[in-house]
Enzyme design. Structure first.
Site, PDB file in Angstrom:
ATOM      1  N   THR A   1     -14.037 107.698 -36.661  1.00 40.69           N
ATOM      2  CA  THR A   1     -13.941 109.120 -36.970  1.00 40.69           C
ATOM      3  C   THR A   1     -14.601 109.432 -38.304  1.00 40.69           C
ATOM      4  OG1 THR A   1     -11.876 109.263 -35.718  1.00 40.69           O
ATOM      5  CG2 THR A   1     -12.339 111.039 -37.262  1.00 40.69           C
TER       6      THR A   1
ATOM      7  N   TYR B   1     -12.481 114.593 -24.034  1.00 40.11           N
ATOM      8  CA  TYR B   1     -12.781 115.900 -23.459  1.00 40.11           C
ATOM      9  C   TYR B   1     -12.170 116.036 -22.055  1.00 40.11           C
ATOM     10  CZ  TYR B   1     -14.968 120.291 -22.215  1.00 40.11           C
ATOM     11  OH  TYR B   1     -15.164 121.583 -21.823  1.00 40.11           O
TER      12      TYR B   1
ATOM     13  N   TYR C   1      -9.366 101.907 -29.103  1.00 41.11           N
ATOM     14  CA  TYR C   1      -9.114 102.879 -30.162  1.00 41.11           C
ATOM     15  C   TYR C   1      -8.290 104.003 -29.549  1.00 41.11           C
ATOM     16  CZ  TYR C   1     -10.359 106.158 -34.008  1.00 41.11           C
ATOM     17  OH  TYR C   1     -10.351 107.057 -35.046  1.00 41.11           O
TER      18      TYR C   1
ATOM     19  N   LYS D   1      -6.582  99.537 -32.077  1.00 41.27           N
ATOM     20  CA  LYS D   1      -6.439 100.312 -33.300  1.00 41.27           C
ATOM     21  C   LYS D   1      -5.693 101.583 -32.926  1.00 41.27           C
ATOM     22  CE  LYS D   1      -8.270 103.509 -36.431  1.00 41.27           C
ATOM     23  NZ  LYS D   1      -8.939 104.809 -36.420  1.00 41.27           N
TER      24      LYS D   1
END
Length: 302
Positions: free
Chosen positions: A54, A117, A143, A171
């Site tokens: 990110t 999305y 993730y 993560k």
């Protein structure tokens, strides 16, 4: 405190900054600045680096730019610490392409965010990770950040994903401590990394071995001290350092989303410039920048 988990050939542990992507004034990619930031966190004690998370603004980059970021970071710090490259995309096809490119470039592992999305069911999630695993021999780290992707993984779905041979760890940025605790309990063979600066100490307490910390992008020494204190059994010291991380995190959250990290880097005495964020993300106003500088001076960090 380093644990060796059977499924993780990299034995990831310690501080794993989600490194930033540097941009020039015209918002074009700056590979040299990107590499310099990776060097900065490694010299500051990072145990591994995670480009294209990110903080790396991965969703704002073209496929070619993403490949260049991985190449820049691998060329700079590869062989010194593990480079686990973010390769996730909304489609499985694109994720596989980025995974293959990262592997060819020399990345040590792949971080695969859940597709975003479009809503994703359990069957789709498992098949996605299976196809990425079939594309390369590199270890895969899931993730999990449902607040950004819109797709949370049920614990039962994680069970199926964990059974895929190349899956080495996860993560977690869900901030759902009960979910994370149960995931760790069910899969001691995997490496788990705490993905929020608000839960570094808590993550270590429930079994995480890695800290993916935005604060470590600016102050790797601070997060490294927290990890080292905990590893040495100095839990009270680690708690105190978590409190200090809270203060830094609060300061970095001034202004537009994610602007704090790059602004704070520009306030440190470093010999590189990572530039601003790529539009539509925005940098800090002069007023917010001055307030951030005051906060960091009060904390004796700049």
């Amino acid at each position: 405190m380093q644990d060796t988990h059977a499924a993780d050939p990299l034995s990831l542990h310690g501080v794993v900054p989600p490194t930033v992507t540097a941009f020039a004034r015209d918002e074009s990619l700056d590979p040299q600045g990107t590499a310099a930031h990776a060097r900065f966190v490694v010299d500051g004690g990072a145990h591994a680096v995670f480009p294209l998370g990110t903080n790396g603004e991965f969703a704002l980059l073209s496929p070619e730019e993403r490949d260049r970021v991985v190449e820049a970071v691998v060329d700079e710090v590869g062989g010194e610490v593990p480079v686990i490259a973010g390769v996730g995309a909304p489609s499985t096809r694109e994720t596989v392409a980025r995974a293959e490119a990262a592997a060819a470039t020399g990345a040590d592992g792949l971080v695969v965010v859940t597709p975003y999305y479009y809503p994703l069911d359990a069957t789709g999630a498992v098949e996605h990770y299976r196809r990425v695993a079939e594309a390369t021999d590199l270890p895969i780290y899931v993730y999990h950040i449902p607040s950004k992707t819109g797709n949370a993984l049920a614990l039962e779905t994680l069970d199926e994903i964990a059974a895929i041979e190349s899956v080495a760890g996860l993560k977690d940025s869900s901030k759902d401590v009960p979910w994370l605790g149960q995931a760790i309990d069910a899969h001691p063979e995997l490496t788990f990394m705490a993905g929020s600066d608000s839960l570094l100490f808590a993550g270590l307490e429930i079994g995480c071995t890695g800290l993916v910390s935005a604060v470590a992008n600016v102050f790797p020494e601070l997060v490294g001290d927290l990890y080292d204190a905990y590893a040495a059994g100095e839990e009270e010291r680690a708690r105190e350092l978590q409190s200090r991380v809270y203060d830094v995190r609060d300061a970095l959250k001034r202004g537009p989303y994610m602007a704090g990290v790059k602004t704070a880097l520009s306030l440190r005495d470093v010999d590189f410039d990572v530039g601003g964020l790529r539009s539509p993300l925005r940098t800090m106003s002069d007023g917010d920048r001055a307030a951030l500088e005051d906060d960091l001076r009060t904390l004796d960090l700049v």
